[in-house]
Motif scaffolding. Structure first.
Motif, PDB file in Angstrom:
ATOM      1  N   ILE A  63     -38.833   1.796  -3.021  1.00  0.00           N
ATOM      2  CA  ILE A  63     -38.619   3.251  -3.050  1.00  0.00           C
ATOM      3  C   ILE A  63     -37.911   3.763  -1.799  1.00  0.00           C
ATOM      4  O   ILE A  63     -37.483   4.921  -1.757  1.00  0.00           O
ATOM      5  CB  ILE A  63     -39.955   4.003  -3.227  1.00  0.00           C
ATOM      6  N   PHE A  64     -37.783   2.912  -0.777  1.00  0.00           N
ATOM      7  CA  PHE A  64     -37.150   3.325   0.486  1.00  0.00           C
ATOM      8  C   PHE A  64     -36.507   2.109   1.112  1.00  0.00           C
ATOM      9  O   PHE A  64     -37.097   1.029   1.149  1.00  0.00           O
ATOM     10  CB  PHE A  64     -38.212   3.908   1.424  1.00  0.00           C
ATOM     11  N   ARG A  65     -35.265   2.291   1.588  1.00  0.00           N
ATOM     12  CA  ARG A  65     -34.588   1.182   2.267  1.00  0.00           C
ATOM     13  C   ARG A  65     -33.630   1.731   3.317  1.00  0.00           C
ATOM     14  O   ARG A  65     -32.891   2.680   3.067  1.00  0.00           O
ATOM     15  CB  ARG A  65     -33.803   0.331   1.270  1.00  0.00           C
ATOM     16  N   VAL A  66     -33.647   1.121   4.486  1.00  0.00           N
ATOM     17  CA  VAL A  66     -32.663   1.401   5.528  1.00  0.00           C
ATOM     18  C   VAL A  66     -32.067   0.074   5.980  1.00  0.00           C
ATOM     19  O   VAL A  66     -32.796  -0.880   6.276  1.00  0.00           O
ATOM     20  CB  VAL A  66     -33.284   2.130   6.741  1.00  0.00           C
ATOM     21  N   LEU A  67     -30.740   0.011   5.992  1.00  0.00           N
ATOM     22  CA  LEU A  67     -30.007  -1.131   6.530  1.00  0.00           C
ATOM     23  C   LEU A  67     -29.237  -0.645   7.748  1.00  0.00           C
ATOM     24  O   LEU A  67     -28.507   0.341   7.667  1.00  0.00           O
ATOM     25  CB  LEU A  67     -29.030  -1.698   5.497  1.00  0.00           C
ATOM     26  N   GLN A  68     -29.395  -1.349   8.869  1.00  0.00           N
ATOM     27  CA  GLN A  68     -28.762  -0.933  10.119  1.00  0.00           C
ATOM     28  C   GLN A  68     -27.881  -2.075  10.636  1.00  0.00           C
ATOM     29  O   GLN A  68     -28.344  -3.192  10.837  1.00  0.00           O
ATOM     30  CB  GLN A  68     -29.837  -0.591  11.147  1.00  0.00           C
ATOM     31  N   TYR A  69     -26.606  -1.761  10.815  1.00  0.00           N
ATOM     32  CA  TYR A  69     -25.617  -2.777  11.174  1.00  0.00           C
ATOM     33  C   TYR A  69     -25.120  -2.597  12.610  1.00  0.00           C
ATOM     34  O   TYR A  69     -24.786  -1.488  13.022  1.00  0.00           O
ATOM     35  CB  TYR A  69     -24.402  -2.687  10.246  1.00  0.00           C
TER      36      TYR A  69
END
Length: 229
Positions: A61-67
């Protein structure tokens, strides 16, 4: 064959059309990047089997991808038995990091195939921990319920770009932003990821339940196909 039937059903204005699964551009880091993109966005569902033998389904239900370019990719995900607020009874947290810099160094030294340089962790939340996460989610939701608003960054120096994904009862929000523009609510989104870190690094709660990560495609087969090892 099924593929032949599908190809025949697809109209086109080319000479021919073929369905295939070709190797990713034969640069090993791009292959790893493709693998990590799949690995960190999946699975869509997790199943928990409790001591009574009951199976509970959880949805991402929640996702953060940090590059960080040529440095790292980090992810934080929340899985819930529901999508919003008071309906959420159980929550599972997952986070990880791909050390791209170490991967580059490994490839330069070995010139061959090595396992992805990843660290992964999963945590089934207690009720107290679930409430902490839910409170942070509600604050972030308030910033995005009325639509995505881009604002000028003033303190967005954490990464080269970031992806935010949130499933809600009425649909989903997915957006990618960088140093030129960030979204209204970035602060609250980072408060959610900070809370995930705090819980997963400091919790002593032991769930004592079995977990199944339900990947759309078996991860080992996907890895072999992408890396063509």
């Amino acid at each position: 064959m099924i593929v032949d039937e599908l190809q025949n059903k697809e109209t086109h204005n080319a000479n021919s059309i073929t369905y295939a699964s070709l190797a990713v551009i034969p640069l090993r880091m791009l292959q790893y990047d493709s693998l990590m993109e799949y690995y960190f966005r999946e699975p869509e569902h997790i199943y928990l089997k409790n001591q009574k033998g009951e199976t509970i389904g959880f949805e991402q239900i929640f996702r953060v991808l940090q590059y960080k370019t040529n440095q790292s990719v980090k992810f934080w995900t929340i899985y819930g038995d529901e999508r919003e607020g008071k309906k959420l009874n159980r929550i599972i947290l997952r986070k990880g990091k791909w050390d791209a810099k170490a991967q580059i160094s490994q490839l330069q030294q070995t010139k061959g195939l090595g396992l992805p340089k990843v660290k992964l962790a999963l945590h089934v939340c207690s009720q107290y921990e679930k409430e902490k996460i839910t409170q942070k989610l509600k604050k972030a939701d308030k910033k995005t319920f009325d639509g995505i608003q881009f604002v000028k960054p003033d303190d967005f120096n954490l990464c080269s770009h970031e992806e935010f994904h949130r499933k809600l009862d009425w649909g989903a929000v997915t957006v990618i932003y960088n140093k030129q523009k960030k979204i209204k609510g970035t602060k609250e989104i980072h408060q959610v990821t900070d809370c995930i870190n705090q819980i997963m690094e400091g919790s002593l709660y032991v769930a004592g339940e079995d977990i199944v990560l339900d990947y759309t495609f078996p991860i080992e087969q996907y890895m072999n196909n992408v890396l063509h090892s």
